[in-house]
Scaffold this motif. Structure first.
Motif, PDB file in Angstrom:
ATOM      1  N   THR A 150      84.421  36.397  -3.543  1.00 21.91           N
ATOM      2  CA  THR A 150      85.484  36.431  -4.542  1.00 21.91           C
ATOM      3  C   THR A 150      85.387  35.208  -5.441  1.00 21.91           C
ATOM      4  OG1 THR A 150      86.913  37.639  -3.024  1.00 21.91           O
ATOM      5  CG2 THR A 150      87.979  36.573  -4.892  1.00 21.91           C
ATOM      6  N   TYR A 160      87.405  33.193  -8.096  1.00 20.08           N
ATOM      7  CA  TYR A 160      88.763  32.981  -8.593  1.00 20.08           C
ATOM      8  C   TYR A 160      88.674  32.379  -9.992  1.00 20.08           C
ATOM      9  CZ  TYR A 160      89.957  34.027  -3.828  1.00 20.08           C
ATOM     10  OH  TYR A 160      90.075  34.674  -2.623  1.00 20.08           O
ATOM     11  N   VAL A 219      89.094  41.729   2.058  1.00 23.88           N
ATOM     12  CA  VAL A 219      89.741  41.967   0.767  1.00 23.88           C
ATOM     13  C   VAL A 219      91.177  41.444   0.808  1.00 23.88           C
ATOM     14  CG1 VAL A 219      90.604  43.762  -0.805  1.00 23.88           C
ATOM     15  CG2 VAL A 219      88.261  43.901   0.087  1.00 23.88           C
ATOM     16  N   SER A 239      91.279  37.696   0.729  1.00 23.56           N
ATOM     17  CA  SER A 239      90.980  37.171  -0.605  1.00 23.56           C
ATOM     18  C   SER A 239      92.221  37.175  -1.483  1.00 23.56           C
ATOM     19  CB  SER A 239      89.868  37.998  -1.264  1.00 23.56           C
ATOM     20  OG  SER A 239      88.667  37.865  -0.554  1.00 23.56           O
ATOM     21  N   PHE A 282      91.075  37.218 -10.420  1.00 20.55           N
ATOM     22  CA  PHE A 282      89.835  37.045  -9.683  1.00 20.55           C
ATOM     23  C   PHE A 282      89.080  38.366  -9.612  1.00 20.55           C
ATOM     24  CE2 PHE A 282      93.227  37.824  -6.624  1.00 20.55           C
ATOM     25  CZ  PHE A 282      92.709  38.803  -5.796  1.00 20.55           C
ATOM     26  N   ARG A 283      87.814  38.254  -9.188  1.00 22.90           N
ATOM     27  CA  ARG A 283      86.940  39.411  -9.012  1.00 22.90           C
ATOM     28  C   ARG A 283      86.307  39.316  -7.634  1.00 22.90           C
ATOM     29  NH1 ARG A 283      85.805  36.236 -12.456  1.00 22.90           N
ATOM     30  NH2 ARG A 283      83.699  35.744 -11.906  1.00 22.90           N
ATOM     31  N   THR A 284      86.288  40.418  -6.919  1.00 26.13           N
ATOM     32  CA  THR A 284      85.661  40.448  -5.606  1.00 26.13           C
ATOM     33  C   THR A 284      84.418  41.321  -5.680  1.00 26.13           C
ATOM     34  OG1 THR A 284      87.769  40.103  -4.480  1.00 26.13           O
ATOM     35  CG2 THR A 284      85.979  41.058  -3.180  1.00 26.13           C
TER      36      THR A 284
END
Length: 178
Positions: free
Chosen positions: A78, A80, A149, A152, A59-61
């Motif tokens: 975030t 996913y 964070v 997530s 994933f990327r936040t």
């Protein structure tokens, strides 16, 4: 302004001490978020739209600022990457609803992602937001961002458990991309 390192949960090695931040409200900006991510020892990039993103393996936040003046919002969103079959959307939504009922953040929702071949998969997006335009306590901003964070990361682990998927032992190292 700088962040008091003692207010940041430890993700790895101890950050170097710095002077305490301002006593009154601050209006956070991207430089403050970069400083926080560096002290958390998280890798980050700035995307084509100018948003900060911390990449993990699955994933990327993103750390985004939207709006103007007193209505400005700080959003931690975030994305996913694990695709779910479109026919499982109801089952996925029930799991996400369970998460949303039991936790404060991130609030997670589904997105039907259609590919070029006409197929579709369900993707998940988690989000937490804070109104910052009139200023916020630096401690509140730091603790909220760190909590978001961590939550997530926890959601990704929780979802993998719900689906019976294996989770790697390296998941404890946030911001480390393969």
């Amino acid at each position: 302004m700088s962040i008091d390192p003692s207010s940041i949960p430890n993700f790895g090695a101890q950050p170097q001490p710095q002077a305490a931040g301002p006593a009154g409200p601050v209006v956070p900006d991207q430089d403050l978020v970069k400083q926080l991510l560096e002290q958390m020892e998280l890798k980050y990039v700035v995307d084509d739209e100018g948003d900060l993103a911390a990449p993990w393996e699955d994933f990327r936040t993103y750390f985004m600022f939207r709006g103007e003046a007193e209505q400005q919002v700080f959003s931690v969103r975030t994305f996913y990457d694990r695709p779910h079959p479109a026919e499982d959307r109801i089952k996925i939504m029930e799991m996400v609803d369970d998460w949303n009922r039991r936790t404060l953040w991130p609030k997670v929702y589904t997105h039907l992602h259609e590919d070029e071949q006409g197929g579709a998969t369900v993707r998940l997006i988690g989000e937490a937001q804070m109104l910052i335009g009139t200023g916020v306590s630096l401690e509140h901003f730091v603790s909220s961002t760190v909590s978001w964070v961590r939550a997530s990361i926890e959601f990704d682990k929780w979802m993998a458990e719900q689906l019976g998927l294996e989770t790697g032992e390296g998941d404890e190292n946030p911001g480390e991309e393969a």
